[in-house]
Design a protein around this motif. Structure first.
Motif, PDB file in Angstrom:
ATOM      1  N   GLN A 261       0.831  -1.208   0.000  1.00  0.00           N
ATOM      2  CA  GLN A 261       0.000   0.000   0.000  1.00  0.00           C
ATOM      3  C   GLN A 261       0.866   1.258   0.000  1.00  0.00           C
ATOM      4  O   GLN A 261       0.599   2.212  -0.737  1.00  0.00           O
ATOM      5  CB  GLN A 261      -0.924  -0.016   1.219  1.00  0.00           C
ATOM      6  CG  GLN A 261      -1.915   1.151   1.237  1.00  0.00           C
ATOM      7  CD  GLN A 261      -2.887   1.068   2.402  1.00  0.00           C
ATOM      8  OE1 GLN A 261      -2.825   0.140   3.209  1.00  0.00           O
ATOM      9  NE2 GLN A 261      -3.794   2.039   2.486  1.00  0.00           N
ATOM     10  N   ALA A 262       1.945   1.248   0.807  1.00  0.00           N
ATOM     11  CA  ALA A 262       2.859   2.391   0.836  1.00  0.00           C
ATOM     12  C   ALA A 262       3.600   2.536  -0.486  1.00  0.00           C
ATOM     13  O   ALA A 262       3.828   3.645  -0.979  1.00  0.00           O
ATOM     14  CB  ALA A 262       3.844   2.238   1.992  1.00  0.00           C
ATOM     15  N   LYS A 263       3.987   1.377  -1.073  1.00  0.00           N
ATOM     16  CA  LYS A 263       4.686   1.411  -2.370  1.00  0.00           C
ATOM     17  C   LYS A 263       3.813   2.080  -3.427  1.00  0.00           C
ATOM     18  O   LYS A 263       4.285   2.919  -4.217  1.00  0.00           O
ATOM     19  CB  LYS A 263       5.044  -0.012  -2.779  1.00  0.00           C
ATOM     20  CG  LYS A 263       5.842  -0.092  -4.090  1.00  0.00           C
ATOM     21  CD  LYS A 263       6.030  -1.529  -4.528  1.00  0.00           C
ATOM     22  CE  LYS A 263       6.969  -2.266  -3.581  1.00  0.00           C
ATOM     23  NZ  LYS A 263       8.359  -1.765  -3.745  1.00  0.00           N
ATOM     24  N   LEU A 264       2.532   1.687  -3.455  1.00  0.00           N
ATOM     25  CA  LEU A 264       1.624   2.287  -4.426  1.00  0.00           C
ATOM     26  C   LEU A 264       1.454   3.774  -4.177  1.00  0.00           C
ATOM     27  O   LEU A 264       1.397   4.580  -5.120  1.00  0.00           O
ATOM     28  CB  LEU A 264       0.265   1.582  -4.344  1.00  0.00           C
ATOM     29  CG  LEU A 264      -0.828   2.109  -5.284  1.00  0.00           C
ATOM     30  CD1 LEU A 264      -0.405   1.975  -6.743  1.00  0.00           C
ATOM     31  CD2 LEU A 264      -2.149   1.385  -5.032  1.00  0.00           C
ATOM     32  N   LEU A 265       1.398   4.166  -2.921  1.00  0.00           N
ATOM     33  CA  LEU A 265       1.244   5.577  -2.574  1.00  0.00           C
ATOM     34  C   LEU A 265       2.457   6.382  -3.030  1.00  0.00           C
ATOM     35  O   LEU A 265       2.332   7.463  -3.630  1.00  0.00           O
ATOM     36  CB  LEU A 265       1.051   5.715  -1.065  1.00  0.00           C
ATOM     37  CG  LEU A 265       0.834   7.142  -0.540  1.00  0.00           C
ATOM     38  CD1 LEU A 265      -0.444   7.747  -1.125  1.00  0.00           C
ATOM     39  CD2 LEU A 265       0.784   7.143   0.983  1.00  0.00           C
ATOM     40  N   TYR A 266       3.665   5.823  -2.770  1.00  0.00           N
ATOM     41  CA  TYR A 266       4.890   6.528  -3.177  1.00  0.00           C
ATOM     42  C   TYR A 266       5.011   6.608  -4.700  1.00  0.00           C
ATOM     43  O   TYR A 266       5.414   7.633  -5.259  1.00  0.00           O
ATOM     44  CB  TYR A 266       6.111   5.823  -2.593  1.00  0.00           C
ATOM     45  CG  TYR A 266       6.272   6.000  -1.100  1.00  0.00           C
ATOM     46  CD1 TYR A 266       6.020   7.218  -0.491  1.00  0.00           C
ATOM     47  CD2 TYR A 266       6.681   4.933  -0.296  1.00  0.00           C
ATOM     48  CE1 TYR A 266       6.167   7.384   0.877  1.00  0.00           C
ATOM     49  CE2 TYR A 266       6.835   5.081   1.079  1.00  0.00           C
ATOM     50  CZ  TYR A 266       6.568   6.297   1.661  1.00  0.00           C
ATOM     51  OH  TYR A 266       6.715   6.461   3.014  1.00  0.00           O
ATOM     52  N   GLU A 267       4.670   5.525  -5.381  1.00  0.00           N
ATOM     53  CA  GLU A 267       4.753   5.528  -6.849  1.00  0.00           C
ATOM     54  C   GLU A 267       3.781   6.538  -7.450  1.00  0.00           C
ATOM     55  O   GLU A 267       4.113   7.234  -8.423  1.00  0.00           O
ATOM     56  CB  GLU A 267       4.461   4.125  -7.378  1.00  0.00           C
ATOM     57  CG  GLU A 267       5.568   3.122  -7.110  1.00  0.00           C
ATOM     58  CD  GLU A 267       5.213   1.732  -7.588  1.00  0.00           C
ATOM     59  OE1 GLU A 267       4.013   1.528  -7.925  1.00  0.00           O
ATOM     60  OE2 GLU A 267       6.095   0.856  -7.618  1.00  0.00           O
TER      61      GLU A 267
END
Length: 286
Positions: A261-267
């Motif tokens: 979820q954090a990866k998607l947010l950062y991307e």
């Protein structure tokens, strides 16, 4: 009346007359005048000198002759605006000197231009080889207009399909050490803003000779003391560098985290910042 007083009065009258008549003829520069206008100007100047010096002759005769000389080119200019035929007769037509990289020798002879003169005119237009020239035209004012071949023309943002921000005329907000309130009002600024900008650069108002503000609100300053160097304003590159760092940080965080979820947010944040950078680059990096 003493003769010297008469000469002074006649000289002043002739100077005023020359000023009025030349203003009536037009504001074109010397290089843009036709041969006829140039000849008329010389004749009016000669008549003005005669009016000032010939104390025995009546002044009105000289002024009448100057009026006729001045009104004739004005009339021809008006007729030239109405008729292409008269315009070609009075002002002449341009003549092709180079076409497709080939010198038109017959036209050079007609214009009485030597090869050396042609090459000199080309060099003044940054064309050092005839083969680089697509088209060269002798204008009616004696100037040579040059069109380089496509492969020899300078690269422009339009040719490269680059988006660039519009540029507007910079406004002088301080001139000769005096604040220009009208220019500040045009920019939507005031004296308080001006003082804060000077304070940011560590400059006292009394030390400023000239200050200009561009369309982006950046102010460049020239001081009375030429030995002092004022650093150029860098807010736009700093903003670009900060945004670029934030975008790079988001990409790094996306690669470092294990949380999907954090990866998607950062991307998503990195992609949005990149889109913002793409839009702002023409404004920040020019």
């Amino acid at each position: 009346m003493p003769e010297w007083v008469t000469i002074v009065i006649r000289s002043m009258v002739s100077i005023v007359a020359v000023f009025i008549f030349t203003k009536m003829i037009g504001k074109r520069q010397l290089s843009q005048m036709t041969f006829f206008e140039y000849t008329v100007g010389i004749a009016i100047g000669d008549m003005a000198a005669i009016i000032a010096d010939d104390v025995n002759g009546p002044m009105y005769k000289g002024l009448l002759a100057m009026s006729i000389y001045a009104l004739f080119p004005i009339l021809l200019g008006w007729l030239a605006l109405k008729s292409k035929i008269i315009r070609n007769f009075v002002e002449g037509k341009g003549r092709v000197l180079i076409k497709n990289g080939k010198v038109m020798e017959e036209n050079l002879k007609k214009e009485r231009i030597s090869t050396d003169e042609l090459l000199e005119q080309l060099r003044l237009k940054s064309a050092f080889k005839v083969a680089d020239v697509e088209f060269a035209l002798m204008e009616t004012n004696g100037q040579v207009s040059v069109l380089l071949k496509a492969e020899n023309q300078p690269i422009t943002p339009k040719k490269m399909n680059w988006q660039v921000a519009p540029e507007k005329e910079p406004q002088a907000v301080i001139m000769d050490g005096t604040i220009m309130d009208e220019s500040l009002a045009t920019l939507g600024m005031n004296r308080r803003w001006l003082k804060s900008e000077l304070d940011m650069q560590g400059i006292a108002l009394e030390n400023v000779f000239l200050a200009q503000v561009d369309s982006n609100g950046e102010m460049s300053v020239d001081l009375y003391d030429d030995k002092l160097q004022v650093p150029s304003p860098q807010p736009r590159p700093l903003v670009y560098a900060t945004l670029k760092k934030c975008q790079a940080d988001f990409e790094l965080y996306a690669l470092s985290t294990q949380n999907e979820q954090a990866k998607l947010l950062y991307e998503t944040g990195a992609q949005q910042l990149q889109e913002i950078l793409d839009e702002l680059t023409p404004y920040l990096m020019r």
